[in-house]
Structures are given as structure tokens and as C-alpha cells.
Design a protein around this motif. Structure first.
Motif, PDB file in Angstrom:
ATOM      1  N   GLY A 127      37.369  28.231  35.011  1.00  0.00           N
ATOM      2  CA  GLY A 127      37.452  29.039  33.792  1.00  0.00           C
ATOM      3  C   GLY A 127      36.622  30.306  33.885  1.00  0.00           C
ATOM      4  N   MET A 128      35.430  30.198  34.479  1.00  0.00           N
ATOM      5  CA  MET A 128      34.592  31.392  34.616  1.00  0.00           C
ATOM      6  C   MET A 128      35.231  32.402  35.557  1.00  0.00           C
ATOM      7  SD  MET A 128      30.630  31.716  35.872  1.00  0.00           S
ATOM      8  CE  MET A 128      29.848  33.340  36.014  1.00  0.00           C
ATOM      9  N   ILE A 129      35.801  31.925  36.659  1.00  0.00           N
ATOM     10  CA  ILE A 129      36.463  32.829  37.606  1.00  0.00           C
ATOM     11  C   ILE A 129      37.619  33.560  36.929  1.00  0.00           C
ATOM     12  CG2 ILE A 129      37.817  32.919  39.739  1.00  0.00           C
ATOM     13  CD1 ILE A 129      36.088  30.507  40.687  1.00  0.00           C
ATOM     14  N   GLU A 130      38.395  32.824  36.125  1.00  0.00           N
ATOM     15  CA  GLU A 130      39.518  33.446  35.424  1.00  0.00           C
ATOM     16  C   GLU A 130      39.036  34.511  34.426  1.00  0.00           C
ATOM     17  OE1 GLU A 130      42.525  31.975  37.517  1.00  0.00           O
ATOM     18  OE2 GLU A 130      42.820  33.218  35.725  1.00  0.00           O
ATOM     19  N   LYS A 131      37.935  34.246  33.766  1.00  0.00           N
ATOM     20  CA  LYS A 131      37.391  35.237  32.828  1.00  0.00           C
ATOM     21  C   LYS A 131      36.944  36.498  33.557  1.00  0.00           C
ATOM     22  CE  LYS A 131      35.868  32.001  29.269  1.00  0.00           C
ATOM     23  NZ  LYS A 131      34.701  31.341  28.620  1.00  0.00           N
ATOM     24  N   LEU A 132      36.291  36.317  34.702  1.00  0.00           N
ATOM     25  CA  LEU A 132      35.849  37.473  35.481  1.00  0.00           C
ATOM     26  C   LEU A 132      37.039  38.294  35.970  1.00  0.00           C
ATOM     27  CD1 LEU A 132      32.988  35.763  37.539  1.00  0.00           C
ATOM     28  CD2 LEU A 132      32.712  37.443  35.697  1.00  0.00           C
ATOM     29  N   LEU A 133      38.124  37.609  36.303  1.00  0.00           N
ATOM     30  CA  LEU A 133      39.344  38.310  36.729  1.00  0.00           C
ATOM     31  C   LEU A 133      39.942  39.101  35.562  1.00  0.00           C
ATOM     32  CD1 LEU A 133      40.899  35.480  38.912  1.00  0.00           C
ATOM     33  CD2 LEU A 133      40.396  37.785  39.735  1.00  0.00           C
ATOM     34  N   ARG A 134      40.021  38.478  34.388  1.00  0.00           N
ATOM     35  CA  ARG A 134      40.609  39.146  33.227  1.00  0.00           C
ATOM     36  C   ARG A 134      39.809  40.386  32.827  1.00  0.00           C
ATOM     37  NH1 ARG A 134      40.915  33.962  31.187  1.00  0.00           N
ATOM     38  NH2 ARG A 134      39.269  34.398  29.673  1.00  0.00           N
ATOM     39  N   LYS A 135      38.489  40.311  32.990  1.00  0.00           N
ATOM     40  CA  LYS A 135      37.636  41.430  32.599  1.00  0.00           C
ATOM     41  C   LYS A 135      37.518  42.492  33.680  1.00  0.00           C
ATOM     42  CE  LYS A 135      34.882  38.968  29.199  1.00  0.00           C
ATOM     43  NZ  LYS A 135      33.514  38.649  28.726  1.00  0.00           N
ATOM     44  N   GLY A 136      38.176  42.268  34.817  1.00  0.00           N
ATOM     45  CA  GLY A 136      38.122  43.261  35.882  1.00  0.00           C
ATOM     46  C   GLY A 136      36.827  43.257  36.663  1.00  0.00           C
ATOM     47  N   GLN A 137      36.036  42.200  36.523  1.00  0.00           N
ATOM     48  CA  GLN A 137      34.782  42.098  37.260  1.00  0.00           C
ATOM     49  C   GLN A 137      35.028  41.778  38.734  1.00  0.00           C
ATOM     50  OE1 GLN A 137      31.540  42.627  35.942  1.00  0.00           O
ATOM     51  NE2 GLN A 137      32.833  43.527  34.365  1.00  0.00           N
ATOM     52  N   ILE A 138      36.123  41.100  38.999  1.00  0.00           N
ATOM     53  CA  ILE A 138      36.531  40.826  40.382  1.00  0.00           C
ATOM     54  C   ILE A 138      37.632  41.823  40.738  1.00  0.00           C
ATOM     55  CG2 ILE A 138      37.628  39.152  41.927  1.00  0.00           C
ATOM     56  CD1 ILE A 138      36.396  36.933  40.187  1.00  0.00           C
ATOM     57  N   ARG A 139      37.424  42.575  41.814  1.00  0.00           N
ATOM     58  CA  ARG A 139      38.405  43.586  42.202  1.00  0.00           C
ATOM     59  C   ARG A 139      38.636  43.557  43.708  1.00  0.00           C
ATOM     60  NH1 ARG A 139      39.344  48.154  38.581  1.00  0.00           N
ATOM     61  NH2 ARG A 139      38.439  47.669  36.543  1.00  0.00           N
ATOM     62  N   VAL A 140      39.820  43.984  44.104  1.00  0.00           N
ATOM     63  CA  VAL A 140      40.164  44.101  45.526  1.00  0.00           C
ATOM     64  C   VAL A 140      40.554  45.551  45.788  1.00  0.00           C
ATOM     65  CG1 VAL A 140      41.765  43.404  47.347  1.00  0.00           C
ATOM     66  CG2 VAL A 140      40.876  41.694  45.743  1.00  0.00           C
ATOM     67  N   ASP A 141      39.856  46.176  46.733  1.00  0.00           N
ATOM     68  CA  ASP A 141      40.054  47.613  47.028  1.00  0.00           C
ATOM     69  C   ASP A 141      39.981  48.446  45.760  1.00  0.00           C
ATOM     70  OD1 ASP A 141      42.479  47.157  49.745  1.00  0.00           O
ATOM     71  OD2 ASP A 141      40.272  47.120  49.726  1.00  0.00           O
ATOM     72  N   GLY A 142      39.088  48.050  44.842  1.00  0.00           N
ATOM     73  CA  GLY A 142      38.854  48.817  43.628  1.00  0.00           C
ATOM     74  C   GLY A 142      39.805  48.536  42.495  1.00  0.00           C
ATOM     75  N   GLY A 143      40.837  47.717  42.715  1.00  0.00           N
ATOM     76  CA  GLY A 143      41.822  47.458  41.672  1.00  0.00           C
ATOM     77  C   GLY A 143      41.731  46.051  41.104  1.00  0.00           C
ATOM     78  N   ARG A 144      42.224  45.899  39.885  1.00  0.00           N
ATOM     79  CA  ARG A 144      42.269  44.586  39.253  1.00  0.00           C
ATOM     80  C   ARG A 144      43.257  43.680  39.988  1.00  0.00           C
ATOM     81  NH1 ARG A 144      40.765  43.912  33.647  1.00  0.00           N
ATOM     82  NH2 ARG A 144      39.611  45.734  32.883  1.00  0.00           N
ATOM     83  N   VAL A 145      42.966  42.392  39.982  1.00  0.00           N
ATOM     84  CA  VAL A 145      43.847  41.420  40.634  1.00  0.00           C
ATOM     85  C   VAL A 145      43.916  40.152  39.778  1.00  0.00           C
ATOM     86  CG1 VAL A 145      43.520  42.203  43.009  1.00  0.00           C
ATOM     87  CG2 VAL A 145      41.886  40.593  42.005  1.00  0.00           C
ATOM     88  N   LYS A 146      44.843  39.295  40.132  1.00  0.00           N
ATOM     89  CA  LYS A 146      44.961  37.985  39.490  1.00  0.00           C
ATOM     90  C   LYS A 146      44.491  36.908  40.453  1.00  0.00           C
ATOM     91  CE  LYS A 146      48.802  39.243  36.440  1.00  0.00           C
ATOM     92  NZ  LYS A 146      50.185  38.904  35.999  1.00  0.00           N
ATOM     93  N   GLY A 147      44.329  35.704  39.908  1.00  0.00           N
ATOM     94  CA  GLY A 147      43.845  34.606  40.731  1.00  0.00           C
ATOM     95  C   GLY A 147      44.759  34.259  41.887  1.00  0.00           C
ATOM     96  N   ASN A 148      46.067  34.479  41.706  1.00  0.00           N
ATOM     97  CA  ASN A 148      47.016  34.116  42.768  1.00  0.00           C
ATOM     98  C   ASN A 148      47.273  35.250  43.761  1.00  0.00           C
ATOM     99  OD1 ASN A 148      48.548  35.808  41.207  1.00  0.00           O
ATOM    100  ND2 ASN A 148      50.167  34.341  40.754  1.00  0.00           N
TER     101      ASN A 148
END
Length: 327
Positions: free
Chosen positions: A32-53
Motif C-alpha cells: 500500500g505504501m509503494i502504491e501511494k508513493l507511485l500515485r504521488k509521483g515520488q517514484i519515477r523512472v527517467d524523471g517520469g511518473r510510472v505505475k507499479g506494473n
């Protein structure tokens, strides 16, 4: 808490999903925490937002936000790593709004007199930077099965309200002494709390309408299996949520739940079986706006699975006719 890091993906981690990368490197952090970080854009790949999959590629830069260390997961109570693992091993379902546990028998949900270790006190096992989940209903200490935790204030209010209505369907499995007659029906009446001679403050007794503290209770039941006349597999659906309701109602019907030392009947217990309470919160059907109902089922605890095997009850049986009898 770690600082922000940038990780370059190597060839050995190429084609790994983002959420699985985090689970591999931070196993103590909830999904759940990982999903929240993804939704908030805290986790990024090459500077862009991504989803868990999203699948990672060699050479990409992965932004890793500040992550709690294992010892920081439960800062308020300092619960042990063993308890953190026990709590997480009970998780049977999780989404953005809730966590659903398959509660172990014998583990209290809340504290009380001489009770210091309980689910409510261990919820920091799921704590993240958004807080800790909240209980929205209860199960008896000795009852196993589905227990719902809300992740947010909004979902807590919604789920708590649902549990007070008949829109949310709760189905329990029990092994009862003897075989109820008729094999499907309802048990209803008033009950109230009293104290036993031993000072038990959670003892429920029959009451009349108008008695002080009297509450109406309704349970629907249907027999799903029989072991001669010794015992039966009974499917129960409480339409109200009173303390010890199912245990009180089955004892009042003359067919106490196997292992219940508080609410008894005249039928002796078969020998050679577990003395634990044989009552399990098996299924929840939770309404969702604009979506099909969420249906969650919990496998039987070990002691009930062994008893089912001893009596020849098959938990994989088609219970569609039983379900019809409960409506």
C-alpha cells in the motif's frame, strides 16, 4: 529514514516490474505504501511518473524516495519483527482503501483487562508515512477469519457504516454439536450483557423487549454437512452484529459451537478433536460504488481444517443451495 536515491537499472534487473523491484529491495515496506508513493509521483523512472506494473529497462534511472528502515516501520509501539511478520502473513487482501486479515484464533482484536497483545496494538506493522490502518469492526478472540482494516479516514467511515447495515454480507462457518432442525431457518430475539459469577463482563443472556440494555439480534443459518447426529457444518449469516451473537444463538437452539466453553448445550462434544472454538468468518461481500461487489474468502484455520477432515466435510463443496437458503 533514507534520503532520496537514484538507482541505475542493471541488466540483471531488466524487465522487472517497478512494484516488485521495491518489494525485493524493501521487503518490510507494505504494498500500500509503494502504491501511494507511485500515485504521488515520488517514484519515477527517467524523471517520469510510472505505475507499479511498469517494467524496468537496462540503463534507466529509478528515483527512490525516502524509505523507512525495518526498525522504523513501527516506531510508536516498538513491536517486534516477529510480530510484524505475523501480521503481514495474515494479510489476505489489500487495496488503496483497506487491508483484510485472516485472523488467527486466540488473538484478541482489542485490549482489555489483562490483555496486552492484540491486533489493535500491532497495527503499526502496516504503518507508513500516511499513518496506520484502523479497525472498523471486531471478531471474538477465539473466532478466526476475515477482519477488515481501513487505510484512510474516509474508508474507515465508509466501511464502519457498511458493517452496520445489511448491504455488507458476512458469512461464517461453524462446526456445531448435533444437527439443527429444521436444517435452515433463522434465530432471533433479544439479548443483553451481564456478568457471570466469575466476573466475566462479556457474557450475553436472553432478554425481553424493553429490558435495560436489550438488543435485537437475527441470525440466518443453513446446514451444509452432517456427521451422523454427532455434529454438523453450519453456515451462518448474522443480520445484526451483537457481541457473541452466533455463539449465543446456536447454544439457544440447542446446538452449541464445538469448542465453546461459555455457551453450552446438552449435547456432549465428540472426543479426539481440538478444544478450540470452531467458528470462522469465512466470507465478506462488500458493496462498491460503480463496481461489482468485492468478495473475499478466508481458508479455514488448521484446527477446523482437521475437524472438517475428520468428519468428512469438504470445504470445496458447492454451497449455492445453502446460500439460497440464507437469503
Amino acid at each position: 529514514m533514507s534520503g532520496v536515491q537514484t538507482v541505475i537499472i542493471g541488466p540483471d534487473e531488466a524487465d522487472t516490474r517497478v512494484d516488485r523491484w521495491f518489494k525485493r529491495h524493501y521487503p518490510h515496506v507494505s504494498h500500500g505504501m509503494i502504491e501511494k508513493l507511485l500515485r504521488k509521483g515520488q517514484i519515477r523512472v527517467d524523471g517520469g511518473r510510472v505505475k507499479g506494473n511498469t517494467r524496468l529497462e537496462t540503463g534507466q534511472s529509478l528515483r527512490v524516495p525516502p524509505m523507512p528502515a525495518p526498525g522504523e516501520v513501527a516506531p510508536r509501539t516498538g513491536i517486534s519483527e516477529d510480530d510484524v511478520m505475523m501480521m503481514r502473513n495474515m494479510v489476505i487482501y489489500e487495496d488503496d482503501d483497506m487491508i483484510v486479515l485472516n485472523k488467527k484464533p486466540g488473538l484478541p482484536v482489542q485490549g482489555g483487562s489483562k490483555v496486552t497483545r492484540h491486533i489493535d496494538g500491532l497495527l503499526d506493522a502496516f504503518a507508513d508515512n500516511q499513518g496506520r490502518p484502523k479497525l472498523v469492526h471486531r471478531l471474538d478472540k477465539d473466532t478466526s477469519g476475515l477482519l477488515v482494516l481501513a487505510k484512510t479516514v474516509k474508508s474507515a467511515a465508509y466501511l464502519a457504516k457498511l458493517f452496520k447495515t445489511r448491504d455488507l454480507k458476512k458469512t461464517y462457518w461453524a462446526v456445531c454439536l448435533g444437527v439443527p432442525v429444521p436444517k435452515a431457518g433463522e434465530i432471533k430475539g433479544f439479548m443483553r450483557k451481564t456478568s457471570s459469577d466469575q466476573g466475566d463482563r462479556e457474557l450475553m443472556v436472553a432478554a425481553s423487549h424493553g429490558d435495560e440494555g436489550a438488543q435485537y439480534a437475527l441470525t440466518r443459518y443453513a446446514v451444509a454437512g452432517e456427521a451422523g447426529r454427532r455434529a454438523s457444518w453450519v453456515v451462518l449469516r448474522p443480520e445484526t452484529g451483537r457481541t457473541h451473537q452466533l455463539r449465543v444463538h446456536m447454544a439457544a437452539a440447542g446446538h452449541s459451537i464445538l469448542g465453546d466453553g461459555k455457551y453450552l448445550c446438552d449435547i456432549p462434544e465428540p472426543g479426539g478433536l481440538s478444544k478450540k472454538l470452531h467458528l470462522h468468518a469465512r466470507k465478506l461481500e462488500i458493496p462498491r460504488s460503480g463496481k461489482p461487489d468485492l468478495v473475499i474468502e478466508a481458508p479455514l484455520p488448521e484446527h477446523m481444517a482437521k475437524t472438517f477432515d475428520s468428519f468428512g466435510f469438504n470445504p470445496r463443496d458447492d454451497l449455492s443451495l445453502v446460500e439460497v437458503a440464507l437469503t
